[in-house]
Design an enzyme around this catalytic site. Sequence first.
Site, PDB file in Angstrom:
ATOM      1  N   GLU A 163      40.436  43.756  53.744  1.00 42.69           N
ATOM      2  CA  GLU A 163      40.537  44.421  55.049  1.00 42.69           C
ATOM      3  C   GLU A 163      41.596  45.526  55.099  1.00 42.69           C
ATOM      4  O   GLU A 163      42.493  45.532  55.948  1.00 42.69           O
ATOM      5  CB  GLU A 163      40.797  43.361  56.136  1.00 42.69           C
ATOM      6  CG  GLU A 163      39.702  42.305  56.131  1.00 42.69           C
ATOM      7  CD  GLU A 163      39.952  41.130  57.084  1.00 42.69           C
ATOM      8  OE1 GLU A 163      40.946  41.154  57.827  1.00 42.69           O
ATOM      9  OE2 GLU A 163      39.150  40.178  57.049  1.00 42.69           O
ATOM     10  N   ASN A 206      37.248  44.364  49.979  1.00 42.10           N
ATOM     11  CA  ASN A 206      36.437  43.591  50.932  1.00 42.10           C
ATOM     12  C   ASN A 206      36.824  43.961  52.357  1.00 42.10           C
ATOM     13  O   ASN A 206      38.018  44.038  52.672  1.00 42.10           O
ATOM     14  CB  ASN A 206      36.733  42.099  50.667  1.00 42.10           C
ATOM     15  CG  ASN A 206      35.838  41.142  51.415  1.00 42.10           C
ATOM     16  OD1 ASN A 206      34.623  41.298  51.425  1.00 42.10           O
ATOM     17  ND2 ASN A 206      36.451  40.127  52.032  1.00 42.10           N
ATOM     18  N   HIS A 242      30.430  39.455  58.939  1.00 39.50           N
ATOM     19  CA  HIS A 242      30.612  38.583  60.118  1.00 39.50           C
ATOM     20  C   HIS A 242      29.941  39.336  61.267  1.00 39.50           C
ATOM     21  O   HIS A 242      30.569  40.140  61.944  1.00 39.50           O
ATOM     22  CB  HIS A 242      32.098  38.363  60.429  1.00 39.50           C
ATOM     23  CG  HIS A 242      32.818  37.531  59.427  1.00 39.50           C
ATOM     24  ND1 HIS A 242      32.546  36.200  59.222  1.00 39.50           N
ATOM     25  CD2 HIS A 242      33.818  37.843  58.568  1.00 39.50           C
ATOM     26  CE1 HIS A 242      33.354  35.711  58.289  1.00 39.50           C
ATOM     27  NE2 HIS A 242      34.128  36.695  57.863  1.00 39.50           N
ATOM     28  N   GLU A 270      30.889  37.122  53.361  1.00 39.04           N
ATOM     29  CA  GLU A 270      31.328  36.137  54.370  1.00 39.04           C
ATOM     30  C   GLU A 270      30.322  36.048  55.521  1.00 39.04           C
ATOM     31  O   GLU A 270      30.670  35.982  56.669  1.00 39.04           O
ATOM     32  CB  GLU A 270      32.707  36.511  54.913  1.00 39.04           C
ATOM     33  CG  GLU A 270      33.772  36.698  53.850  1.00 39.04           C
ATOM     34  CD  GLU A 270      35.130  37.057  54.399  1.00 39.04           C
ATOM     35  OE1 GLU A 270      35.376  36.827  55.606  1.00 39.04           O
ATOM     36  OE2 GLU A 270      35.983  37.555  53.631  1.00 39.04           O
ATOM     37  N   ASP A 272      28.126  35.300  58.469  1.00 39.19           N
ATOM     38  CA  ASP A 272      27.753  34.383  59.545  1.00 39.19           C
ATOM     39  C   ASP A 272      27.210  35.250  60.679  1.00 39.19           C
ATOM     40  O   ASP A 272      27.525  36.439  60.771  1.00 39.19           O
ATOM     41  CB  ASP A 272      28.904  33.464  60.013  1.00 39.19           C
ATOM     42  CG  ASP A 272      30.256  34.166  60.158  1.00 39.19           C
ATOM     43  OD1 ASP A 272      31.291  33.533  59.882  1.00 39.19           O
ATOM     44  OD2 ASP A 272      30.259  35.357  60.556  1.00 39.19           O
TER      45      ASP A 272
END
Length: 371
Positions: A163, A206, A242, A270, A272
């Site tokens: 990030e 990432n 996400h 990641e 979701d």
Amino acid sequence: MTGATPSRRTIISGFAALPMAACGQKSKSQDLPTPVDPPPLKSLAPFPFGCAVSVERLSDPVYSALLTRNFSQLTAEWEMKMEYILQDDGSFRFDRPDRIAAFARDNRMRLFGHTLVWYAQDPAAFRPFDGRGPVFAGALRNYILAVVGRYRGQAVGWDVVNEPVAEQGDGLRDCLWSRNLGQVDYIRRAFDYAREADPEVPLLINDYNLESLPAKRSQFMRLVETLLKSGTPLGGIGTQSHIDVSLPAGAIGRSMRDLASFGLPIHISELDISLNRGRGPLSSDEQLRVRQVRLAKEMAEAFAALPPAQRFAFTTWGLRDKDSWLRGPKENPTPPWDAPLLFDDDGRAKPVFSAQAEGLTASAALRRPSA
Ligand code: G3I
């Protein structure tokens, strides 16, 4: 890599062979079949399927059985970060990371390292070096050499920096690392130290909201270009994904094509799909679930459409809904409870599983000449 990939026909027959009754009751919308005893997720495509795990959950045999049946790669959700490894006195603890690594090895699963340097982690152990350039750099180098070196030969990749882009994409983040080593130089150094520790392992960068915020994706891509031009050993891109049900159709495909334009491996790192975060005032549960299913299929199709060399892994950020960080701390979960993952609280595959499977098996890119 996972085991031999069944031909598309096998996969389709795997689903088609399931009598409709076996697919459980179709919900009101015909698009939401709930699979009963579906084929293992990892058997549906010739690339690794990852899952975020913790030591606590791995000790549950029911959890572990569901995990090893469906996934071929593990990411430590938090126990391979500074917050766990680096003690306030500067010492390292590896008991839990080693248990995750051992579980992966014992179950012939890949281990993905997450994450070495993150703006959100500014451990007390670095306070004495703050502002002391070379000493600070030396402490960071020591940390990265110790962690990457420990899993050399097992880890299949590392999120070296997590990030780095500012929340809305207006520049790069200001953090302990950038203040001491420079806004891009801390990133370059982290990659160089990781490469020093392991000359082979793929080193990734990432970030999140790359699908939903084009400005952030552009900033991220400028950073990738800068790093590549300066010879930084960047070997892959992680898009956390996400996402939530408010994400417009087509956004995933646009993002994937942009990120893939560097020719580097892509890690959906990641995934979701939150129902709550995109819940508008007028959205019924049914509407939310239909949108969630659509996005799951779109994500699978976009990843499957990548050239094989760019399909690093497809990782979901948790196994069952109740394992999700989006549920908030166990002590006081945040209702309305979210349902962002492939398996419900009882470990049953959900419609998003079917949709993801459909996106994978329908993908022409995965279609093999019929035997
Ligand atoms: O399990 C311990 C518990 O025993 C202890 O009492 C408690 C208080 O210290 O901590 C518990 O561990 C927490 C852990 O989650 C398990 O719930 C850690 O404090 C907490 O920091 C940790 O949060 C993780 C967070 O990253 C920070 O590392 C989340 O699980 C994890 O889902 C989240 O993941 C991040 C990715 O790394 C980067 N992308 C965003 C993503 C979501 O924020």
